[in-house]
Motif scaffolding. Structure first.
Motif, mmCIF file in Angstrom:
data_model
loop_
_atom_site.group_PDB
_atom_site.id
_atom_site.type_symbol
_atom_site.label_atom_id
_atom_site.label_comp_id
_atom_site.label_asym_id
_atom_site.label_seq_id
_atom_site.Cartn_x
_atom_site.Cartn_y
_atom_site.Cartn_z
ATOM 1 N N ARG B 243 0.817 -1.209 0.000
ATOM 2 C CA ARG B 243 0.000 0.000 0.000
ATOM 3 C C ARG B 243 0.856 1.266 0.000
ATOM 4 O O ARG B 243 0.492 2.269 -0.594
ATOM 5 C CB ARG B 243 -0.935 -0.026 1.215
ATOM 6 N N VAL B 247 0.068 4.183 -2.729
ATOM 7 C CA VAL B 247 -0.257 5.560 -2.349
ATOM 8 C C VAL B 247 0.837 6.529 -2.800
ATOM 9 O O VAL B 247 0.549 7.609 -3.320
ATOM 10 C CB VAL B 247 -0.486 5.670 -0.821
ATOM 11 N N LYS B 250 0.625 7.092 -6.536
ATOM 12 C CA LYS B 250 -0.579 7.882 -6.834
ATOM 13 C C LYS B 250 -0.330 9.363 -6.561
ATOM 14 O O LYS B 250 -0.653 10.224 -7.375
ATOM 15 C CB LYS B 250 -1.722 7.344 -5.967
ATOM 16 N N THR B 271 -0.843 -7.641 -7.999
ATOM 17 C CA THR B 271 -2.009 -7.324 -7.172
ATOM 18 C C THR B 271 -2.047 -5.845 -6.797
ATOM 19 O O THR B 271 -3.096 -5.225 -6.825
ATOM 20 C CB THR B 271 -1.983 -8.174 -5.883
ATOM 21 N N LYS B 274 -3.177 -3.749 -9.665
ATOM 22 C CA LYS B 274 -4.625 -3.779 -9.890
ATOM 23 C C LYS B 274 -5.359 -2.917 -8.866
ATOM 24 O O LYS B 274 -6.372 -2.306 -9.174
ATOM 25 C CB LYS B 274 -5.139 -5.223 -9.871
ATOM 26 N N ALA B 275 -4.815 -2.861 -7.633
ATOM 27 C CA ALA B 275 -5.442 -2.016 -6.611
ATOM 28 C C ALA B 275 -5.098 -0.544 -6.841
ATOM 29 O O ALA B 275 -5.820 0.335 -6.407
ATOM 30 C CB ALA B 275 -4.995 -2.444 -5.222
ATOM 31 N N GLY B 276 -3.989 -0.288 -7.519
ATOM 32 C CA GLY B 276 -3.512 1.079 -7.677
ATOM 33 C C GLY B 276 -4.160 1.834 -8.819
ATOM 34 O O GLY B 276 -4.205 3.050 -8.825
ATOM 35 N N GLY B 277 -4.646 1.105 -9.804
ATOM 36 C CA GLY B 277 -5.358 1.749 -10.900
ATOM 37 C C GLY B 277 -4.448 2.506 -11.855
ATOM 38 O O GLY B 277 -3.252 2.222 -11.965
#
Lengths: 294, 414
Positions: B243, B247, B250, B271, B274-277
């Motif tokens: 994470r 973050v 981003k 993974t 995919k969560a980060g977009g």
């Protein structure tokens, strides 16, 4: 050590204010609930997280960030009302640790429910198209969304201040915080006021969740670290003081930003150092009142 | 016979907890008396099923079960079936040590494979080497192969920070520029990665403009970014994970850093991407595996197909694939040694030249590090074949022992 040009310092200050905006919003809700109800709401971070998820979910449905900004505080505040009425209320008069433990447990329930509904991995979320990208603010490029965040926080704080200081209901709230006994004698149902205050506090937590979602995306655990930071802000500002929460929130934001520049490893510790320092000089926090913890 | 049957049924209960594959493996031994005597080959598999890396850990289990199934479908070893005993280490070194000890003492596992954190694998490794059980680690770490932690029972299937950061550094510094800034999570993993990058950059003449350390698990990185932005580096290396990585990438994107600077991460997780977009777009990083390798490598295609068939069309993640390779290596060594005796399996593993899912690999003699290729990936969000097609493979650094730290450097006698 390299020299830091003034533009960079100014930039760091703006960054700190944007950071502080989120702290302010969270601490206001926390402080409001503590100040009026003397409930230490450990589920505050979870309300924040639930708000963020709701915001992302609604945005996915409607494609309109404004809808999230309006609906989520109401919905999360609604959850808050239910929590106060059926879970917190039976615990009044039993000492400060009862609601503390209750809300602590509740936060785990919220986190687990979100994990079940949306998965362990967070969801990506970006600011709405209109607020994306960085703009030149004269000292360098700064994300537009963070400027929006500062403005939104100012609006919320102002609205809350007007509500509490300038409306009849606000007057009752202030009276209820100062002396619930007398307010009751005057024939006002204090439990109703407490209900509404808890709803407003959690609603603001939900709103700050929506506002924070585009900064970091959402994840079930996102409320955990920020809760600790929000507590520091409330303690620095003085438990129960709204003005204190605003000042302390911005102060903590700026302190984090400045330590991040000069001693990045210390960024996390700096806010606790600040708290220790403030407590040494002013044990009740910057704007704290006496006797609340008694 | 009765005495034999009793522990089998007790074990069956444990297996039910252990997972579907374990139950499947128990089937024949319950109904076939002759086989009931052939004890299963047990592989203990401690991974952090709950906690922040739950998604990756569950993927590791799914992939490991494929290795077990393939082994059993091929008849096992002299009628002995393999069995996976999955345990949750909760990403906690203490918990992992307890679970590992249980696996060894109570469940009498033959081998250990698993872990998804640098600290946890060291703790499992400690228990395993004390008890003389083979442990094939499937998570990144530099320390586990160093002489002070290593033992002859220790194998390391995963890449390590030195190899990964080295490969990514060599690629990024030659391609995007020599002025480098680091934003690093302030703990062992981050430090190991930075060391790897700096070593790779030494010979290339890189200039380190800043090495900013952030506390692990920070929720906001904005305060670190203006300074980095002002330095205008060619490359910003984000030595953080999970994470933190999502973050920080981003927020760096929102600060407009991509205008002047290439964002680079030592490891790009499938993974996390995919969560980060979309904010990951254009970010370059290393990986042990990416499913699109199947376009070029036959073993990758075979593994992906087996994984897809077992998991409703889903593709395996990088860490998932390591679960497969980790278990398959051990089982292949059992078959090669024609024994489950620890010393003979160690010999067989040391002699393996294998290609399970990503091309040729082998364990280096002195420290049992798996010598393997490193993939350099670039995130994309256009021209995607499907929702899982999130990277393009920019380069592949072929397996090369010279890219590892030398045996002497690791404290081993060569």
């Amino acid at each position: 050590m390299m020299a830091f040009p003034p533009e960079l310092l100014a930039m760091q200050l703006v960054t700190g204010l944007a950071l502080g905006a989120v702290y302010v919003l969270l601490a206001i809700g926390l402080s409001l609930i503590f100040g009026m109800l003397t409930v230490v709401n450990f589920a505050h971070g979870a309300f924040f997280m639930v708000g963020a998820y709701m915001g992302v979910f609604l945005y996915g449905l409607t494609g309109n960030f404004l809808v999230s900004l309006v609906v989520v505080p109401l919905a999360v505040g609604g959850i808050g009302l239910v929590v106060e009425r059926f879970l917190v209320r039976p615990l009044y008069g039993r000492g400060i640790d009862y609601p503390l433990l209750l809300t602590f447990g509740l936060s785990y329930v919220f986190i687990e429910v979100v994990r079940i509904l949306f998965g362990l991995n967070g969801l990506p979320f970006s600011p709405p198209e209109m607020l994306q990208g960085a703009v030149d603010i004269g000292i360098g490029y700064f994300p537009l969304y963070r400027l929006f965040l500062i403005a939104a926080t100012a609006v919320v704080v102002l609205a809350l201040w007007l509500f509490i200081e300038r409306t009849a209901f606000g007057l009752v709230i202030r009276a209820g915080a100062r002396d619930p006994e007398i307010v009751r004698v005057l024939g006002i149902d204090v439990s109703k006021i407490w209900l509404v205050v808890f709803g407003i506090g959690t609603g603001i937590a939900g709103l700050s969740g929506v506002l924070a979602a585009p900064l970091q995306g959402v994840a079930p655990e996102m409320g955990v670290p920020i809760l600790a930071e929000a507590f520091v802000v409330t303690v620095v500002g003085g438990m129960g003081s709204l003005v204190g929460a605003v000042i302390a929130g911005l102060l903590v934001g700026v302190v984090v930003a400045m330590t991040s520049l000069f001693a990045p490893e210390m960024a996390k510790v700096s806010i606790f150092a600040l708290m220790a320092l403030v407590l040494l000089v002013r044990p009740r926090g910057l704007m704290g009142r006496a006797g609340l913890m008694g | 016979m009765i005495q034999k049957a009793m522990p089998t049924s007790r074990r069956t209960i444990l297996k039910t907890l252990g997972g579907a594959a374990a139950v499947a493996a128990a089937g024949p031994s319950l109904f076939n008396v002759a086989r009931a005597q052939a004890a299963p080959i047990k592989i203990g598999f401690p991974v952090p099923l709950t906690g922040p890396f739950g998604t990756e850990a569950n993927d590791q289990v799914k992939a490991a079960q494929i290795a077990v199934k393939q082994f059993n479908d091929a008849g096992g070893f002299e009628g002995r079936m393999a069995e996976l005993l999955v345990r949750d280490d909760r990403l906690n070194p203490g918990e992992a040590a307890t679970r590992t000890l249980e696996l060894i003492e109570k469940d009498k596992v033959n081998f250990l494979v698993g872990s998804l954190s640098a600290a946890v694998q060291l703790s499992i490794n400690n228990v395993a080497k004390e008890r003389g059980v083979i442990f094939n680690s499937i998570s990144q770490s530099d320390a586990i192969n160093e002489a002070k932690d290593w033992s002859k029972y220790t194998f390391h299937e995963a890449l390590n920070p030195h190899i990964t950061a080295g490969a990514v550094g060599r690629y990024a510094f030659s391609k995007f520029g020599k002025k480098v800034a680091f934003l690093t999570a302030d703990y062992a993993y981050g430090h190991e990665m930075v060391r790897g990058f700096k070593r790779a950059g030494e010979g290339m003449g890189i200039e380190v403009l800043a090495d900013v350390r952030h506390p692990i698990g920070a929720s906001d990185y904005s305060a670190f970014l203006p300074r980095i932005q002002a330095l205008k580096p060619d490359v910003l290396v984000l030595c953080n994970f999970g994470r933190d990585q999502v973050v920080s990438i981003k927020q760096a994107t929102e600060f407009g850093l991509k205008r002047t600077t290439k964002l680079v991460a030592p490891v790009l997780l499938f993974t996390a991407r995919k969560a980060g977009g979309d904010s990951f777009e254009g970010v370059v990083g290393g990986s042990s595996y990416y499913w699109r390798l199947e376009d070029k490598v036959a073993s990758a295609k075979a593994f992906n197909d087996a994984f897809r068939a077992a998991n409703g069309g889903a593709v395996p993640s990088d860490y998932g694939a390591l679960g497969y390779a980790g278990v398959r290596s051990v089982l292949a060594a059992v078959a090669a040694a024609r024994s489950t005796d620890t010393d003979r399996v160690i010999e067989a593993m040391r002699a393996l030249k294998y290609d399970w899912y990503k091309g040729p690999q082998y364990y280096r003699g002195c420290d049992h590090q798996s010598v393997q290729s490193v993939l350099i990936l670039e995130s994309k969000h256009k021209d995607m074949k499907n929702a899982d097609d999130v990277f393009s493979i920019a380069a592949v650094e072929e397996p090369d022992e010279a890219k590892l730290r030398t045996c002497a450097e690791m404290g081993h006698k060569a």
